[in-house]
Enzyme design. Structure first.
Site, PDB file in Angstrom:
ATOM      1  N   SER A  69     -21.831   4.250   9.322  1.00  0.00           N
ATOM      2  CA  SER A  69     -21.826   3.113  10.239  1.00  0.00           C
ATOM      3  C   SER A  69     -21.762   1.801   9.455  1.00  0.00           C
ATOM      4  CB  SER A  69     -23.078   3.128  11.107  1.00  0.00           C
ATOM      5  OG  SER A  69     -23.185   4.349  11.806  1.00  0.00           O
TER       6      SER A  69
HETATM    7  N1  SAH Z   1     -25.504   6.958  10.728  1.00  0.00           N
HETATM    8  C1  SAH Z   1     -24.516   7.867  10.223  1.00  0.00           C
HETATM    9  C2  SAH Z   1     -23.399   8.007  11.229  1.00  0.00           C
HETATM   10  C3  SAH Z   1     -22.436   9.081  10.920  1.00  0.00           C
HETATM   11  S1  SAH Z   1     -21.175   9.251  12.120  1.00  0.00           S
HETATM   12  C4  SAH Z   1     -23.982   7.302   8.927  1.00  0.00           C
HETATM   13  O1  SAH Z   1     -24.014   6.086   8.781  1.00  0.00           O
HETATM   14  O2  SAH Z   1     -23.524   8.061   8.079  1.00  0.00           O
HETATM   15  C5  SAH Z   1     -21.998  10.134  13.403  1.00  0.00           C
HETATM   16  C6  SAH Z   1     -22.512  11.505  13.049  1.00  0.00           C
HETATM   17  O3  SAH Z   1     -22.946  12.122  14.261  1.00  0.00           O
HETATM   18  C7  SAH Z   1     -21.488  12.441  12.430  1.00  0.00           C
HETATM   19  O4  SAH Z   1     -21.975  12.894  11.202  1.00  0.00           O
HETATM   20  C8  SAH Z   1     -21.361  13.570  13.453  1.00  0.00           C
HETATM   21  O5  SAH Z   1     -21.160  14.837  12.857  1.00  0.00           O
HETATM   22  C9  SAH Z   1     -22.705  13.504  14.151  1.00  0.00           C
HETATM   23  N2  SAH Z   1     -22.729  14.072  15.503  1.00  0.00           N
HETATM   24  C10 SAH Z   1     -21.836  13.903  16.514  1.00  0.00           C
HETATM   25  N3  SAH Z   1     -22.223  14.571  17.601  1.00  0.00           N
HETATM   26  C11 SAH Z   1     -23.403  15.190  17.271  1.00  0.00           C
HETATM   27  C12 SAH Z   1     -24.301  16.049  17.976  1.00  0.00           C
HETATM   28  N4  SAH Z   1     -24.082  16.430  19.241  1.00  0.00           N
HETATM   29  N5  SAH Z   1     -25.406  16.493  17.323  1.00  0.00           N
HETATM   30  C13 SAH Z   1     -25.653  16.128  16.043  1.00  0.00           C
HETATM   31  N6  SAH Z   1     -24.845  15.333  15.325  1.00  0.00           N
HETATM   32  C14 SAH Z   1     -23.736  14.866  15.934  1.00  0.00           C
END
Ligand code: SAH
Length: 219
Positions: A69
């Protein structure tokens, strides 16, 4: 693997300080959020080839079609989550590379972080280990179910956008608990803060955002 916590050049403390100045200009006010982001090396959460951009205010790819993010969004969501004071138990959906997890862990008592892509979870755990943060528990699975064994939570933060809030997350919010979550289809997402008050939920809207989709595994 050696992890350069300190950084140099584009990943140095000066680069982090410049990012913080920018966040302040963009309206972030919470002093502890700013202090923690000033001290947390973001460059160690991303691939070396992208490290020189770690302190730009942008999201960057972390593999598997996911992104770390944007720093402003991490700051904004954390500020919204903590507006009414320190929280004890916080559930995070979407560990990703673990940067938001690491920021949260320095501001709340316990973080419970759920990620559905095992490889990302593994890398996030290794990076967080290097930062010696011990108040985080990780779960591999579908975050739309929340984490029932650990509920209720004083705070819930989702880093991926569902089209509507999963019921389990609403149910697992403690009385007076706060959830910060982007909601909506791609291109139409809006950041929300949902506060549980008795049996109803107070919903506030914080404008358009762009997140990866919240993926619900078929059951
Ligand atoms: N705060 C993190 C955001 C990563 S992007 C960062 O800065 O790295 C969002 C993440 O949510 C991804 O890794 C994706 O795999 C995860 N995600 C999406 N849907 C999900 C779900 N239902 N359960 C768990 N993780 C999920």
């Amino acid at each position: 693997m050696t992890i350069d916590l300190k950084g140099s050049g584009m990943t140095s403390q000066r680069a982090r300080d410049r990012l913080i100045q920018r966040l302040v200009k963009e309206g972030i006010q919470h002093p502890e959020v700013l202090a923690v982001m000033r001290d947390t090396p973001r460059h160690i959460f991303i691939a070396e080839a992208l490290a020189s951009r770690a302190y730009d205010d942008v999201s960057l790819p972390i593999g598997f079609g996911q992104t770390i993010s944007q720093p402003y969004i991490v700051a904004k969501m954390t500020e919204l989550l903590l507006a009414r004071g320190r929280l004890n138990k916080v559930l995070e959906i979407g560990t990703g590379c673990g940067y938001q997890t690491a920021v949260l862990a320095q501001l709340v008592d316990h973080v419970y972080s759920v990620e559905r892509i095992r490889e990302l979870q593994k890398t996030a755990k290794d990076t967080i280990w290097a930062l010696k943060l011990k108040n985080i528990r990780f779960y591999h699975g579908d975050g739309s179910l929340g984490w029932p064994e650990q509920a209720p939570f004083d705070g819930i933060l989702a880093a991926a956008a569902p089209e509507s809030v999963p019921n389990a997350l609403l149910e697992q919010l403690a009385p007076n608990g706060v959830m910060v979550i982007p909601i909506g289809a791609s291109g139409k997402q809006v950041l929300h803060r949902i506060t549980r008050t008795g049996n109803s939920y107070d919903v506030e809207n914080f404008g358009g955002v762009e997140f990866v989709p919240f993926i619900t595994d078929k059951r």
